[in-house]
Design a protein around this motif. Structure first.
Motif, PDB file in Angstrom:
ATOM      1  N   PHE A 124       0.824  -1.198   0.000  1.00 49.05           N
ATOM      2  CA  PHE A 124       0.000   0.000   0.000  1.00 49.05           C
ATOM      3  C   PHE A 124       0.867   1.260   0.000  1.00 49.05           C
ATOM      4  O   PHE A 124       0.608   2.214  -0.740  1.00 49.05           O
ATOM      5  CB  PHE A 124      -0.881  -0.057   1.244  1.00 49.05           C
ATOM      6  CG  PHE A 124      -2.104   0.751   1.147  1.00 49.05           C
ATOM      7  CD1 PHE A 124      -3.056   0.458   0.209  1.00 49.05           C
ATOM      8  CD2 PHE A 124      -2.299   1.812   1.989  1.00 49.05           C
ATOM      9  CE1 PHE A 124      -4.196   1.209   0.117  1.00 49.05           C
ATOM     10  CE2 PHE A 124      -3.432   2.572   1.907  1.00 49.05           C
ATOM     11  CZ  PHE A 124      -4.378   2.278   0.962  1.00 49.05           C
ATOM     12  N   SER A 128       1.215   4.168  -2.848  1.00 51.68           N
ATOM     13  CA  SER A 128       0.936   5.586  -2.609  1.00 51.68           C
ATOM     14  C   SER A 128       2.143   6.443  -2.940  1.00 51.68           C
ATOM     15  O   SER A 128       2.008   7.627  -3.237  1.00 51.68           O
ATOM     16  CB  SER A 128       0.505   5.797  -1.167  1.00 51.68           C
ATOM     17  OG  SER A 128       1.545   5.440  -0.304  1.00 51.68           O
ATOM     18  N   ASN A 157      -5.148   9.731  -7.274  1.00 52.84           N
ATOM     19  CA  ASN A 157      -4.460   8.740  -6.458  1.00 52.84           C
ATOM     20  C   ASN A 157      -4.941   8.787  -5.021  1.00 52.84           C
ATOM     21  O   ASN A 157      -5.269   7.757  -4.420  1.00 52.84           O
ATOM     22  CB  ASN A 157      -2.965   9.031  -6.522  1.00 52.84           C
ATOM     23  CG  ASN A 157      -2.140   7.811  -6.279  1.00 52.84           C
ATOM     24  OD1 ASN A 157      -2.038   7.377  -5.155  1.00 52.84           O
ATOM     25  ND2 ASN A 157      -1.584   7.252  -7.328  1.00 52.84           N
ATOM     26  N   TYR A 160      -8.687   7.478  -4.632  1.00 50.67           N
ATOM     27  CA  TYR A 160      -8.921   6.043  -4.750  1.00 50.67           C
ATOM     28  C   TYR A 160      -8.154   5.230  -3.737  1.00 50.67           C
ATOM     29  O   TYR A 160      -8.498   4.084  -3.473  1.00 50.67           O
ATOM     30  CB  TYR A 160      -8.624   5.586  -6.185  1.00 50.67           C
ATOM     31  CG  TYR A 160      -9.798   5.895  -7.079  1.00 50.67           C
ATOM     32  CD1 TYR A 160     -10.004   7.186  -7.532  1.00 50.67           C
ATOM     33  CD2 TYR A 160     -10.732   4.927  -7.402  1.00 50.67           C
ATOM     34  CE1 TYR A 160     -11.099   7.493  -8.303  1.00 50.67           C
ATOM     35  CE2 TYR A 160     -11.827   5.235  -8.178  1.00 50.67           C
ATOM     36  CZ  TYR A 160     -12.000   6.509  -8.624  1.00 50.67           C
ATOM     37  OH  TYR A 160     -13.096   6.822  -9.374  1.00 50.67           O
ATOM     38  N   GLU A 161      -7.096   5.842  -3.157  1.00 47.89           N
ATOM     39  CA  GLU A 161      -6.367   5.142  -2.105  1.00 47.89           C
ATOM     40  C   GLU A 161      -7.269   4.863  -0.910  1.00 47.89           C
ATOM     41  O   GLU A 161      -7.150   3.832  -0.254  1.00 47.89           O
ATOM     42  CB  GLU A 161      -5.215   6.025  -1.645  1.00 47.89           C
ATOM     43  CG  GLU A 161      -3.894   5.330  -1.604  1.00 47.89           C
ATOM     44  CD  GLU A 161      -2.801   6.351  -1.505  1.00 47.89           C
ATOM     45  OE1 GLU A 161      -2.803   7.096  -0.532  1.00 47.89           O
ATOM     46  OE2 GLU A 161      -1.978   6.412  -2.426  1.00 47.89           O
ATOM     47  N   GLY A 165      -7.882   1.251   0.629  1.00 45.97           N
ATOM     48  CA  GLY A 165      -7.547   0.897   2.003  1.00 45.97           C
ATOM     49  C   GLY A 165      -8.743   0.301   2.726  1.00 45.97           C
ATOM     50  O   GLY A 165      -8.614  -0.699   3.440  1.00 45.97           O
ATOM     51  N   CYS A 213     -10.091   0.245  -7.855  1.00 49.71           N
ATOM     52  CA  CYS A 213      -9.096   1.176  -7.325  1.00 49.71           C
ATOM     53  C   CYS A 213      -7.725   0.903  -7.919  1.00 49.71           C
ATOM     54  O   CYS A 213      -6.965   1.844  -8.169  1.00 49.71           O
ATOM     55  CB  CYS A 213      -9.029   1.077  -5.817  1.00 49.71           C
ATOM     56  SG  CYS A 213     -10.495   1.678  -5.046  1.00 49.71           S
ATOM     57  N   SER A 214      -7.386  -0.360  -8.158  1.00 45.81           N
ATOM     58  CA  SER A 214      -6.052  -0.586  -8.715  1.00 45.81           C
ATOM     59  C   SER A 214      -6.006  -0.149 -10.174  1.00 45.81           C
ATOM     60  O   SER A 214      -4.939   0.247 -10.648  1.00 45.81           O
ATOM     61  CB  SER A 214      -5.591  -2.027  -8.534  1.00 45.81           C
ATOM     62  OG  SER A 214      -6.548  -2.916  -8.942  1.00 45.81           O
ATOM     63  N   GLU A 217      -5.204   3.457  -9.578  1.00 43.80           N
ATOM     64  CA  GLU A 217      -3.862   3.709  -9.060  1.00 43.80           C
ATOM     65  C   GLU A 217      -2.795   3.498 -10.131  1.00 43.80           C
ATOM     66  O   GLU A 217      -1.737   4.109 -10.079  1.00 43.80           O
ATOM     67  CB  GLU A 217      -3.571   2.780  -7.879  1.00 43.80           C
ATOM     68  CG  GLU A 217      -4.479   2.958  -6.703  1.00 43.80           C
ATOM     69  CD  GLU A 217      -4.111   4.151  -5.846  1.00 43.80           C
ATOM     70  OE1 GLU A 217      -2.924   4.326  -5.565  1.00 43.80           O
ATOM     71  OE2 GLU A 217      -5.011   4.917  -5.482  1.00 43.80           O
TER      72      GLU A 217
ATOM     73  N   ILE B  58       2.880   5.548   4.829  1.00 45.94           N
ATOM     74  CA  ILE B  58       1.651   5.687   4.037  1.00 45.94           C
ATOM     75  C   ILE B  58       1.000   7.036   4.283  1.00 45.94           C
ATOM     76  O   ILE B  58       0.679   7.768   3.343  1.00 45.94           O
ATOM     77  CB  ILE B  58       0.643   4.567   4.391  1.00 45.94           C
ATOM     78  CG1 ILE B  58       1.205   3.207   4.009  1.00 45.94           C
ATOM     79  CG2 ILE B  58      -0.675   4.789   3.686  1.00 45.94           C
ATOM     80  CD1 ILE B  58       0.361   2.068   4.474  1.00 45.94           C
ATOM     81  N   ALA B  63       0.304  10.334   1.676  1.00 50.37           N
ATOM     82  CA  ALA B  63      -0.968  11.038   1.560  1.00 50.37           C
ATOM     83  C   ALA B  63      -0.836  12.526   1.880  1.00 50.37           C
ATOM     84  O   ALA B  63      -1.129  13.371   1.039  1.00 50.37           O
ATOM     85  CB  ALA B  63      -1.995  10.383   2.487  1.00 50.37           C
TER      86      ALA B  63
END
Lengths: 351, 167
Positions: A124, A128, A157, A160-161, A165, A213-214, A217, B58, B63
């Motif tokens: 993950f 990101s 990004n 949709y992250e 998650g 989502c992928s 991404e 993360i 973010a």
């Protein structure tokens, strides 16, 4: 840390790196062939039989082209951008288990570079981080269109992250582990205790959210707004030429490979296949393991084909549609999925 | 070995955080801040706090800093939009910085490296143990802080929606 361990890991890393580069290379060929098939054309067929040397020809072309760095751009960041994009794409493969351990000369060798106990979160994090390559490159180009593309990439990004998650949280409620190796081991075989063992059959909604989502991404169609030609000329790589452009294009294909591998590992049993215990007793541990590796790569290729299939089927979203889908569609769905999963688990465990 | 790695990474953290302040271009500042956070991640790994390391990676690098960069790119700051720096602000800044230095020196004086704190449970930072601590003895503070975050989130949504309601 003895030298045998270091050599073993080094060979494993080199092999995985080589495989992911080759798969990315042939994904470009496969994409053109799939596109040609879907559009009733022939596709590349000049270089070698069926055109299978086309990726090599493309690579040579990329290397031979003139390298242009715009005079006004930030030279250093302009070079860092594509490098970062490719680096982030490649390091994701480190925690994916490729097969059950094999035995060579009485020594057990795990087919996984490292099994960290936060493997899912590592993937993950790498995902990101991937957006920085696009953002830095787009900004350093000193071009309004590239900048717009970088901003689009960042907002897409981030949006949709969140849904990604949340869909993983529902999966983790089922798996009780963050280590990818344990997650795969829990999907052993294909059928156990009256239900499929693969998590796709326990988390179908979560899988669909994760997959959408992928797509977003990896900046694949229908979510490829950062490289929307009709609005942005070329996107974040408008100013790039030669192999730096090649890096960006290549990073996209490696990302596709890695996210296919992650989807196969998390939801489709990774290297597990039906009747694998039978294979162990009849063919031995090593052969069963090799079949498992092929099973995993079969699943990965299936997902890569699916990526391409979708690209030539669904048109690109408009920007507001993209945001609506992410924030008003996927995130509430993912939260509902978490709640339903939690309730079902509580009912199963208590009664 | 571990101590040498620590000193190397700590030096890098200090250099990068100084570069955040000294960089002329705000975008460069943010990029140096990202590098600083990356060195913090390495520090967490050295402390065997893997979960915290990954979460730092993360949330902060992946973010929050993306949002910082996003906002700065949207604003597209340059020389013309730079706020004017009057002498008064400079004097206030020097006084505030001086106070910070005094506080830092005071706290460093009481700290001693001769009697380091030794963790009773070496694996405390692993995700399983951390979860047991958070959802066991520290459940109330944990839930309260999540409530606080939820309130902040609802407040932010409400503030951004207010115009629409009035219109």
């Amino acid at each position: 840390m003895d030298s045998a361990f270091v050599i073993e890991k080094f060979i494993l890393v080199a092999v995985i790196f080589g495989i992911s580069l080759v798969i990315a290379m042939y994904s470009t060929y496969a994409e053109r062939k799939v596109a040609a098939y879907l559009q009733d054309r022939l596709g590349p067929d000049r270089a070698g039989p069926f055109g299978i040397l086309q990726p090599l020809a493309d690579g040579v072309k990329m290397f031979m082209k003139e390298e242009i760095i715009p005079a006004t751009s930030n030279r250093w960041l302009f070079i860092v951008g594509p490098g970062l994009a490719l680096l982030c794409a490649c390091i994701g493969t480190a925690v994916i288990p490729w097969g059950t351990p094999i035995e060579i000369g009485g020594k057990t060798i795990p087919l996984q570079v490292t099994d960290i106990n936060v493997g899912v979160l590592y993937i993950f994090g790498v995902v990101s981080l991937g957006v920085y390559g696009v953002m830095i490159g787009g900004w350093a180009s000193n071009n309004k269109y590239s900048l717009l593309s970088a901003i689009r990439a960042a907002s897409q990004n981030i949006s949709y992250e969140i849904a990604m998650g949340l869909s993983i949280i529902a999966l983790l409620l089922v798996t009780n582990s963050l280590s990818l190796k344990e997650i795969v081991d829990k999907q052993h075989g294909f059928w156990a205790n009256g239900w499929f063992t693969w998590y796709f059959f326990k988390q179908p909604l979560g899988f669909i959210i994760f997959m959408v989502c992928s797509f977003a991404e990896t900046n694949r169609a229908p979510f490829d707004l950062p490289e929307c030609e009709t609005e942005l000329i070329g996107g974040y790589h408008t100013e790039y030429s030669s192999m730096k452009l090649g890096f960006y294009l290549f990073a996209e294909y490696i990302n596709m490979f890695v996210s296919s591998a992650v989807m196969a590992t998390l939801y489709f049993g990774g290297f597990n296949y039906p009747f694998m215990d039978l294979a162990v007793t009849h063919l031995g541990q090593n052969w069963a393991s090799i079949i498992g590796v092929f099973a995993l790569f079969g699943k990965i290729c299936g997902f890569i084909f699916f990526f391409m299939w979708v690209r030539w089927t669904i048109p690109r979203f408009r920007y507001d549609q993209l945001m609506n889908l992410g924030w008003k569609g996927l995130i509430p769905l993912a939260i509902a999925n978490i709640i339903i999963t939690g309730v079902v688990i509580a009912i199963i465990e208590k009664f | 070995m571990s101590t040498q790695v620590f000193y190397f990474v700590a030096t890098l953290s200090i250099i990068f955080s100084l570069m955040v302040i000294f960089a002329k271009n705000p975008i460069h500042s943010v990029l140096y801040l990202i590098l600083t956070f990356f060195t913090f991640t390495v520090h967490y790994v050295l402390l065997n706090a893997q979960f915290l390391a990954v979460v730092n990676f993360i949330v902060y690098m992946g973010a929050i800093m993306v949002l910082f960069l996003f906002v700065l790119m949207l604003l597209n700051l340059n020389k013309d939009t730079e706020p004017s720096k009057s002498p008064l602000i400079k004097i206030v800044g020097v006084i505030a910085g001086g106070c910070l230095v005094v506080t830092l020196i005071g706290s460093l004086k009481s700290a001693s490296i001769n009697s380091p704190l030794i963790l009773k449970n070496q694996g405390l930072g692993l995700v399983e143990n951390l979860g047991k601590e958070l959802f066991g003895p520290f459940l109330l503070p944990f839930e309260l802080s999540s409530l606080l975050l939820l309130a902040a989130m609802v407040g932010a949504v409400l503030l951004s929606k207010r115009d629409e309601v009035e219109a």
